[in-house]
Design a protein around this motif. Structure first.
Motif, PDB file in Angstrom:
ATOM      1  N   ALA A   1      54.264 -71.282  -1.740  1.00 33.91           N
ATOM      2  CA  ALA A   1      53.800 -72.516  -2.364  1.00 33.91           C
ATOM      3  C   ALA A   1      52.789 -72.249  -3.480  1.00 33.91           C
ATOM      4  N   SER A   2      52.153 -71.075  -3.439  1.00 33.09           N
ATOM      5  CA  SER A   2      51.228 -70.711  -4.519  1.00 33.09           C
ATOM      6  C   SER A   2      51.880 -69.807  -5.550  1.00 33.09           C
ATOM      7  N   GLY A   3      53.206 -69.640  -5.452  1.00 32.77           N
ATOM      8  CA  GLY A   3      53.941 -68.881  -6.455  1.00 32.77           C
ATOM      9  C   GLY A   3      54.076 -67.407  -6.169  1.00 32.77           C
ATOM     10  N   LEU A   4      53.787 -66.992  -4.940  1.00 27.00           N
ATOM     11  CA  LEU A   4      53.838 -65.582  -4.568  1.00 27.00           C
ATOM     12  C   LEU A   4      54.943 -65.353  -3.541  1.00 27.00           C
ATOM     13  N   VAL A   5      55.461 -64.132  -3.501  1.00 24.36           N
ATOM     14  CA  VAL A   5      56.673 -63.879  -2.718  1.00 24.36           C
ATOM     15  C   VAL A   5      56.494 -62.712  -1.752  1.00 24.36           C
ATOM     16  N   VAL A   6      57.433 -62.652  -0.806  1.00 27.38           N
ATOM     17  CA  VAL A   6      57.611 -61.515   0.091  1.00 27.38           C
ATOM     18  C   VAL A   6      58.845 -60.757  -0.380  1.00 27.38           C
ATOM     19  N   ARG A   7      58.741 -59.458  -0.510  1.00 28.78           N
ATOM     20  CA  ARG A   7      59.909 -58.666  -0.879  1.00 28.78           C
ATOM     21  C   ARG A   7      60.287 -57.725   0.250  1.00 28.78           C
ATOM     22  N   HIS A   8      61.562 -57.316   0.267  1.00 24.86           N
ATOM     23  CA  HIS A   8      62.006 -56.272   1.170  1.00 24.86           C
ATOM     24  C   HIS A   8      61.494 -54.935   0.659  1.00 24.86           C
ATOM     25  N   GLY A   9      60.878 -54.161   1.532  1.00 20.64           N
ATOM     26  CA  GLY A   9      60.357 -52.867   1.149  1.00 20.64           C
ATOM     27  C   GLY A   9      61.448 -51.831   0.989  1.00 20.64           C
ATOM     28  N   THR A  10      61.116 -50.747   0.302  1.00 22.17           N
ATOM     29  CA  THR A  10      62.083 -49.675   0.046  1.00 22.17           C
ATOM     30  C   THR A  10      61.588 -48.331   0.576  1.00 22.17           C
ATOM     31  N   SER A  11      60.523 -48.336   1.367  1.00 23.75           N
ATOM     32  CA  SER A  11      59.940 -47.087   1.839  1.00 23.75           C
ATOM     33  C   SER A  11      60.793 -46.451   2.928  1.00 23.75           C
ATOM     34  N   ASP A  12      60.430 -45.215   3.274  1.00 23.93           N
ATOM     35  CA  ASP A  12      61.025 -44.596   4.456  1.00 23.93           C
ATOM     36  C   ASP A  12      60.672 -45.448   5.680  1.00 23.93           C
ATOM     37  N   PRO A  13      61.633 -45.691   6.564  1.00 23.83           N
ATOM     38  CA  PRO A  13      61.378 -46.632   7.668  1.00 23.83           C
ATOM     39  C   PRO A  13      60.349 -46.122   8.676  1.00 23.83           C
ATOM     40  N   VAL A  14      59.637 -47.062   9.241  1.00 24.38           N
ATOM     41  CA  VAL A  14      58.782 -46.837  10.398  1.00 24.38           C
ATOM     42  C   VAL A  14      59.652 -46.965  11.646  1.00 24.38           C
ATOM     43  N   GLN A  15      59.248 -46.323  12.718  1.00 25.59           N
ATOM     44  CA  GLN A  15      59.957 -46.470  13.995  1.00 25.59           C
ATOM     45  C   GLN A  15      59.179 -47.414  14.892  1.00 25.59           C
ATOM     46  N   HIS A  16      59.866 -48.402  15.463  1.00 28.39           N
ATOM     47  CA  HIS A  16      59.226 -49.359  16.375  1.00 28.39           C
ATOM     48  C   HIS A  16      59.847 -49.219  17.751  1.00 28.39           C
ATOM     49  N   CYS A  17      59.001 -49.029  18.758  1.00 29.47           N
ATOM     50  CA  CYS A  17      59.463 -48.860  20.138  1.00 29.47           C
ATOM     51  C   CYS A  17      58.853 -49.958  20.995  1.00 29.47           C
ATOM     52  N   PRO A  18      59.430 -51.169  20.956  1.00 24.64           N
ATOM     53  CA  PRO A  18      58.809 -52.292  21.670  1.00 24.64           C
ATOM     54  C   PRO A  18      58.795 -52.068  23.167  1.00 24.64           C
ATOM     55  N   ASN A  19      57.702 -52.500  23.783  1.00 22.05           N
ATOM     56  CA  ASN A  19      57.604 -52.425  25.231  1.00 22.05           C
ATOM     57  C   ASN A  19      58.581 -53.413  25.867  1.00 22.05           C
ATOM     58  N   ALA A  20      58.948 -53.149  27.099  1.00 17.84           N
ATOM     59  CA  ALA A  20      59.905 -54.010  27.804  1.00 17.84           C
ATOM     60  C   ALA A  20      59.381 -55.444  27.870  1.00 17.84           C
ATOM     61  N   ASP A  21      60.269 -56.378  27.589  1.00 20.65           N
ATOM     62  CA  ASP A  21      59.923 -57.803  27.630  1.00 20.65           C
ATOM     63  C   ASP A  21      59.979 -58.280  29.076  1.00 20.65           C
ATOM     64  N   ARG A  22      58.808 -58.505  29.667  1.00 21.23           N
ATOM     65  CA  ARG A  22      58.753 -58.888  31.065  1.00 21.23           C
ATOM     66  C   ARG A  22      58.817 -60.390  31.276  1.00 21.23           C
ATOM     67  N   GLN A  23      58.671 -61.167  30.220  1.00 20.18           N
ATOM     68  CA  GLN A  23      58.674 -62.622  30.358  1.00 20.18           C
ATOM     69  C   GLN A  23      59.543 -63.253  29.264  1.00 20.18           C
ATOM     70  N   PRO A  24      60.850 -62.988  29.278  1.00 16.97           N
ATOM     71  CA  PRO A  24      61.701 -63.505  28.216  1.00 16.97           C
ATOM     72  C   PRO A  24      61.716 -65.032  28.144  1.00 16.97           C
ATOM     73  N   LEU A  25      61.680 -65.717  29.300  1.00 21.30           N
ATOM     74  CA  LEU A  25      61.674 -67.179  29.286  1.00 21.30           C
ATOM     75  C   LEU A  25      60.405 -67.702  28.619  1.00 21.30           C
ATOM     76  N   ARG A  26      59.262 -67.140  28.983  1.00 18.42           N
ATOM     77  CA  ARG A  26      57.998 -67.575  28.394  1.00 18.42           C
ATOM     78  C   ARG A  26      57.985 -67.335  26.893  1.00 18.42           C
ATOM     79  N   ARG A  27      58.546 -66.227  26.449  1.00 13.55           N
ATOM     80  CA  ARG A  27      58.585 -65.938  25.021  1.00 13.55           C
ATOM     81  C   ARG A  27      59.461 -66.934  24.271  1.00 13.55           C
ATOM     82  N   ARG A  28      60.610 -67.322  24.860  1.00 11.42           N
ATOM     83  CA  ARG A  28      61.463 -68.325  24.219  1.00 11.42           C
ATOM     84  C   ARG A  28      60.732 -69.651  24.106  1.00 11.42           C
ATOM     85  N   GLN A  29      60.006 -70.010  25.142  1.00 10.41           N
ATOM     86  CA  GLN A  29      59.263 -71.269  25.110  1.00 10.41           C
ATOM     87  C   GLN A  29      58.160 -71.239  24.048  1.00 10.41           C
TER      88      GLN A  29
END
Length: 313
Positions: A175-203
């Motif tokens: 809204a202020s004229g600025l944008v988000v772009r897709h990056g082009t860097s070497d990727p980071v690795q993400h190792c998410p922890n197990a989702d123990r409360q999937p219902l709560r997260r959906r809510q």
């Protein structure tokens, strides 16, 4: 002079954090690192002090939550750019931070969706095109921000508590004229922890999406958008714990929206249509979107020119 800092907020994930900090210290050139320990009980602060003395550690006295913790890190940084990673992510390349700085190739770019891999898939980013491809928002696991632009629009909105704070910031930047772009860097690795409360997260996600739509949808579209969001909840009630639980969620979420009614600031219709277009393929480029955005920026920032845009695709 350093151009970018790494900001990490952490809570009771000391082993994950050690892996991240070890990889961050290998970045070339070296970058400042800020860690906010959100009142962990697993000895996180002690480990950082002993094993990573070069890290700028901020120890919280009480748990403030992820969004508030990230705001603290952003304000504490002294560089024009900040690179924010989840504590369960880590660098696989020594060049990622340097490449991310290069992704801020225009003053119109306020955020970069840093490429990261998760479960073998690339979750965001652009590894093939030579153009600046725009994103509607970014995933919080790996992103970079232009610090002054974020602070100028009030930082991450802490009232969301969980989910949608990235979209909320992105649409305010748009809204202020600025944008988000897709990056082009070497990727980071993400190792998410197990989702123990999937219902709560959906809510929680549904509640935050309702709040987001209330805050930013133009008045012209507000009622059908809200009715559609509630209708989707009822149709898919089985995914949210059944009809009774869904009705409770709807009531408590609508009450939450009413309490935050003064946060509402619907965006301009053209910005809203552009926001919706950014979610579709093919991806828009900065050149294509700039005619809509240039009039929203300050005169000093209007030198980036474009070729026009169709909002009907």
């Amino acid at each position: 002079m350093n151009q970018i800092s790494l900001c990490v907020s952490t809570y009771n994930r000391v082993d994950d954090l050690k892996r991240l900090l070890s990889s961050a210290l290998a970045q070339e050139p070296a970058i400042p690192i800020i860690v906010y320990d959100d009142a962990s009980s697993d000895g996180t602060s002690e480990v950082v002090r002993e094993q990573f003395p070069a890290v700028d550690l901020i120890t919280g006295q009480e748990n403030v939550g992820l969004i508030a913790a990230r705001n603290i890190c952003i304000r504490a940084a002294s560089t024009p750019l900040v690179l924010i990673l989840d504590d369960d992510a880590y660098f696989t390349s020594a060049s990622t931070a340097r490449q991310t700085v290069a992704d801020f190739s225009s003053p119109a770019i306020a955020a970069v969706a840093v490429p990261f891999a998760e479960n073998g898939a690339l979750m965001q980013g652009d590894q093939s095109s030579g153009t600046v491809q725009l994103a509607r928002s970014f995933i919080g696991a790996a992103h970079a921000l232009r610090r002054d632009a974020v602070l100028a629009c009030g930082g991450l909105r802490e009232s969301y508590r969980f989910y949608c704070e990235e979209s909320d910031l992105s649409i305010r930047l748009l809204a202020s004229g600025l944008v988000v772009r897709h990056g082009t860097s070497d990727p980071v690795q993400h190792c998410p922890n197990a989702d123990r409360q999937p219902l709560r997260r959906r809510q929680l996600r549904w509640r935050s999406e309702l709040r987001f739509k209330w805050c930013h949808t133009p008045a012209l579209f507000l009622m059908p958008v809200l009715v559609g969001h509630v209708g989707l909840l009822l149709v898919r009630s089985a995914q949210f714990g059944g009809l009774r639980e869904s009705l409770r969620l709807c009531y408590s979420s609508c009450r939450d929206v009413f309490m935050s009614r003064f946060e509402r600031n619907g965006v301009d219709v053209r910005i809203y249509l552009l926001w919706r277009r950014l979610a579709k393929l093919p991806r828009l480029t900065l050149d294509a979107a700039d005619p809509v955005l240039a009039v929203r920026r300050s005169p000093q920032e209007r030198h980036v020119q474009g070729r026009g845009i169709s909002l009907k695709r």
